[in-house]
Write a protein that holds these residues in place. Structure first.
Motif, PDB file in Angstrom:
ATOM      1  N   ARG A  87       0.839  -1.200   0.000  1.00 44.46           N
ATOM      2  CA  ARG A  87       0.000   0.000   0.000  1.00 44.46           C
ATOM      3  C   ARG A  87       0.873   1.250   0.000  1.00 44.46           C
ATOM      4  O   ARG A  87       0.601   2.209  -0.716  1.00 44.46           O
ATOM      5  CB  ARG A  87      -0.932   0.001   1.205  1.00 44.46           C
ATOM      6  N   ALA A  88       1.943   1.241   0.802  1.00 41.16           N
ATOM      7  CA  ALA A  88       2.855   2.384   0.844  1.00 41.16           C
ATOM      8  C   ALA A  88       3.519   2.585  -0.516  1.00 41.16           C
ATOM      9  O   ALA A  88       3.681   3.719  -0.974  1.00 41.16           O
ATOM     10  CB  ALA A  88       3.911   2.186   1.932  1.00 41.16           C
ATOM     11  N   ASP A  89       3.890   1.478  -1.189  1.00 42.48           N
ATOM     12  CA  ASP A  89       4.493   1.582  -2.518  1.00 42.48           C
ATOM     13  C   ASP A  89       3.509   2.201  -3.515  1.00 42.48           C
ATOM     14  O   ASP A  89       3.896   3.035  -4.328  1.00 42.48           O
ATOM     15  CB  ASP A  89       4.929   0.202  -3.028  1.00 42.48           C
ATOM     16  N   VAL A  90       2.259   1.794  -3.436  1.00 45.15           N
ATOM     17  CA  VAL A  90       1.234   2.336  -4.331  1.00 45.15           C
ATOM     18  C   VAL A  90       1.050   3.830  -4.068  1.00 45.15           C
ATOM     19  O   VAL A  90       1.014   4.635  -5.001  1.00 45.15           O
ATOM     20  CB  VAL A  90      -0.109   1.579  -4.167  1.00 45.15           C
ATOM     21  N   LEU A  91       0.962   4.202  -2.810  1.00 48.34           N
ATOM     22  CA  LEU A  91       0.790   5.618  -2.471  1.00 48.34           C
ATOM     23  C   LEU A  91       1.991   6.439  -2.918  1.00 48.34           C
ATOM     24  O   LEU A  91       1.830   7.553  -3.432  1.00 48.34           O
ATOM     25  CB  LEU A  91       0.558   5.781  -0.971  1.00 48.34           C
ATOM     26  N   ASP A  92       3.205   5.893  -2.755  1.00 49.51           N
ATOM     27  CA  ASP A  92       4.408   6.599  -3.216  1.00 49.51           C
ATOM     28  C   ASP A  92       4.386   6.790  -4.726  1.00 49.51           C
ATOM     29  O   ASP A  92       4.706   7.860  -5.236  1.00 49.51           O
ATOM     30  CB  ASP A  92       5.679   5.831  -2.829  1.00 49.51           C
ATOM     31  N   GLU A  93       4.000   5.741  -5.442  1.00 52.14           N
ATOM     32  CA  GLU A  93       3.961   5.821  -6.903  1.00 52.14           C
ATOM     33  C   GLU A  93       2.918   6.843  -7.363  1.00 52.14           C
ATOM     34  O   GLU A  93       3.167   7.624  -8.275  1.00 52.14           O
ATOM     35  CB  GLU A  93       3.661   4.452  -7.504  1.00 52.14           C
ATOM     36  N   LEU A  94       1.757   6.855  -6.716  1.00 53.56           N
ATOM     37  CA  LEU A  94       0.727   7.830  -7.069  1.00 53.56           C
ATOM     38  C   LEU A  94       1.196   9.252  -6.781  1.00 53.56           C
ATOM     39  O   LEU A  94       0.925  10.171  -7.561  1.00 53.56           O
ATOM     40  CB  LEU A  94      -0.571   7.535  -6.321  1.00 53.56           C
ATOM     41  N   ALA A  95       1.925   9.446  -5.686  1.00 51.08           N
ATOM     42  CA  ALA A  95       2.449  10.775  -5.357  1.00 51.08           C
ATOM     43  C   ALA A  95       3.463  11.228  -6.408  1.00 51.08           C
ATOM     44  O   ALA A  95       3.459  12.385  -6.833  1.00 51.08           O
ATOM     45  CB  ALA A  95       3.085  10.759  -3.971  1.00 51.08           C
ATOM     46  N   LYS A  96       4.316  10.304  -6.863  1.00 51.34           N
ATOM     47  CA  LYS A  96       5.295  10.640  -7.907  1.00 51.34           C
ATOM     48  C   LYS A  96       4.593  11.010  -9.209  1.00 51.34           C
ATOM     49  O   LYS A  96       4.980  11.970  -9.879  1.00 51.34           O
ATOM     50  CB  LYS A  96       6.242   9.462  -8.150  1.00 51.34           C
ATOM     51  N   LEU A  97       3.579  10.232  -9.566  1.00 45.06           N
ATOM     52  CA  LEU A  97       2.833  10.531 -10.786  1.00 45.06           C
ATOM     53  C   LEU A  97       2.163  11.894 -10.698  1.00 45.06           C
ATOM     54  O   LEU A  97       2.191  12.677 -11.651  1.00 45.06           O
ATOM     55  CB  LEU A  97       1.768   9.455 -11.040  1.00 45.06           C
ATOM     56  N   SER A  98       1.577  12.192  -9.553  1.00 43.65           N
ATOM     57  CA  SER A  98       0.901  13.468  -9.372  1.00 43.65           C
ATOM     58  C   SER A  98       1.887  14.628  -9.471  1.00 43.65           C
ATOM     59  O   SER A  98       1.595  15.651 -10.116  1.00 43.65           O
ATOM     60  CB  SER A  98       0.200  13.480  -8.012  1.00 43.65           C
ATOM     61  N   ALA A  99       3.054  14.467  -8.866  1.00 46.09           N
ATOM     62  CA  ALA A  99       4.074  15.516  -8.928  1.00 46.09           C
ATOM     63  C   ALA A  99       4.573  15.713 -10.356  1.00 46.09           C
ATOM     64  O   ALA A  99       4.777  16.842 -10.807  1.00 46.09           O
ATOM     65  CB  ALA A  99       5.234  15.170  -7.993  1.00 46.09           C
ATOM     66  N   THR A 100       4.753  14.615 -11.074  1.00 48.01           N
ATOM     67  CA  THR A 100       5.204  14.700 -12.461  1.00 48.01           C
ATOM     68  C   THR A 100       4.173  15.421 -13.313  1.00 48.01           C
ATOM     69  O   THR A 100       4.510  16.265 -14.140  1.00 48.01           O
ATOM     70  CB  THR A 100       5.488  13.290 -13.028  1.00 48.01           C
ATOM     71  N   ARG A 101       2.904  15.111 -13.097  1.00 45.30           N
ATOM     72  CA  ARG A 101       1.834  15.788 -13.838  1.00 45.30           C
ATOM     73  C   ARG A 101       1.802  17.273 -13.486  1.00 45.30           C
ATOM     74  O   ARG A 101       1.672  18.127 -14.364  1.00 45.30           O
ATOM     75  CB  ARG A 101       0.482  15.147 -13.536  1.00 45.30           C
ATOM     76  N   ALA A 102       1.962  17.600 -12.207  1.00 48.75           N
ATOM     77  CA  ALA A 102       1.940  19.003 -11.770  1.00 48.75           C
ATOM     78  C   ALA A 102       3.083  19.804 -12.397  1.00 48.75           C
ATOM     79  O   ALA A 102       2.923  20.990 -12.684  1.00 48.75           O
ATOM     80  CB  ALA A 102       2.009  19.083 -10.244  1.00 48.75           C
ATOM     81  N   ARG A 103       4.226  19.142 -12.627  1.00 49.41           N
ATOM     82  CA  ARG A 103       5.371  19.817 -13.263  1.00 49.41           C
ATOM     83  C   ARG A 103       5.228  19.887 -14.774  1.00 49.41           C
ATOM     84  O   ARG A 103       6.053  20.484 -15.448  1.00 49.41           O
ATOM     85  CB  ARG A 103       6.670  19.058 -12.956  1.00 49.41           C
ATOM     86  N   GLY A 104       4.200  19.250 -15.322  1.00 54.00           N
ATOM     87  CA  GLY A 104       3.996  19.250 -16.765  1.00 54.00           C
ATOM     88  C   GLY A 104       4.755  18.150 -17.481  1.00 54.00           C
ATOM     89  O   GLY A 104       4.852  18.158 -18.706  1.00 54.00           O
ATOM     90  N   GLY A 105       5.273  17.185 -16.719  1.00 57.20           N
ATOM     91  CA  GLY A 105       6.048  16.092 -17.311  1.00 57.20           C
ATOM     92  C   GLY A 105       5.194  15.058 -18.034  1.00 57.20           C
ATOM     93  O   GLY A 105       5.692  14.358 -18.911  1.00 57.20           O
TER      94      GLY A 105
END
Length: 73
Positions: free
Chosen positions: A23-41
């Motif tokens: 669950r922690a791995d999934v949450l970490d991955e979702l946080a990374k994806l969200s940050a990447t999207r926020a940066r326009g990546g």
């Protein structure tokens, strides 16, 4: 909407160590994806597809074809 913990305890189960780690791995991955999207990546569509893969337990699909990158390069 119930949280993951609530859903598990409501089903009569408490998450074990492995389940908690996953669950922690999934949450970490979702946080990374969200940050990447926020940066326009990545685009919103790319984010949606990647999020669905993470939530379904599938890893990202390897790109194929002329634009595929060789790992490590």
């Amino acid at each position: 909407m119930p949280t993951l913990k609530t859903a598990h305890t409501a089903a009569g189960r408490t998450p074990g160590t492995e389940e908690t780690r996953e669950r922690a791995d999934v949450l970490d991955e979702l946080a990374k994806l969200s940050a990447t999207r926020a940066r326009g990546g990545i685009t919103d569509e790319e984010y949606r597809r990647a999020k669905n893969m993470v939530l379904s337990g599938r890893g990202p699909e390897e790109p194929t074809g002329p634009n595929a990158r060789t790992p490590g390069l």
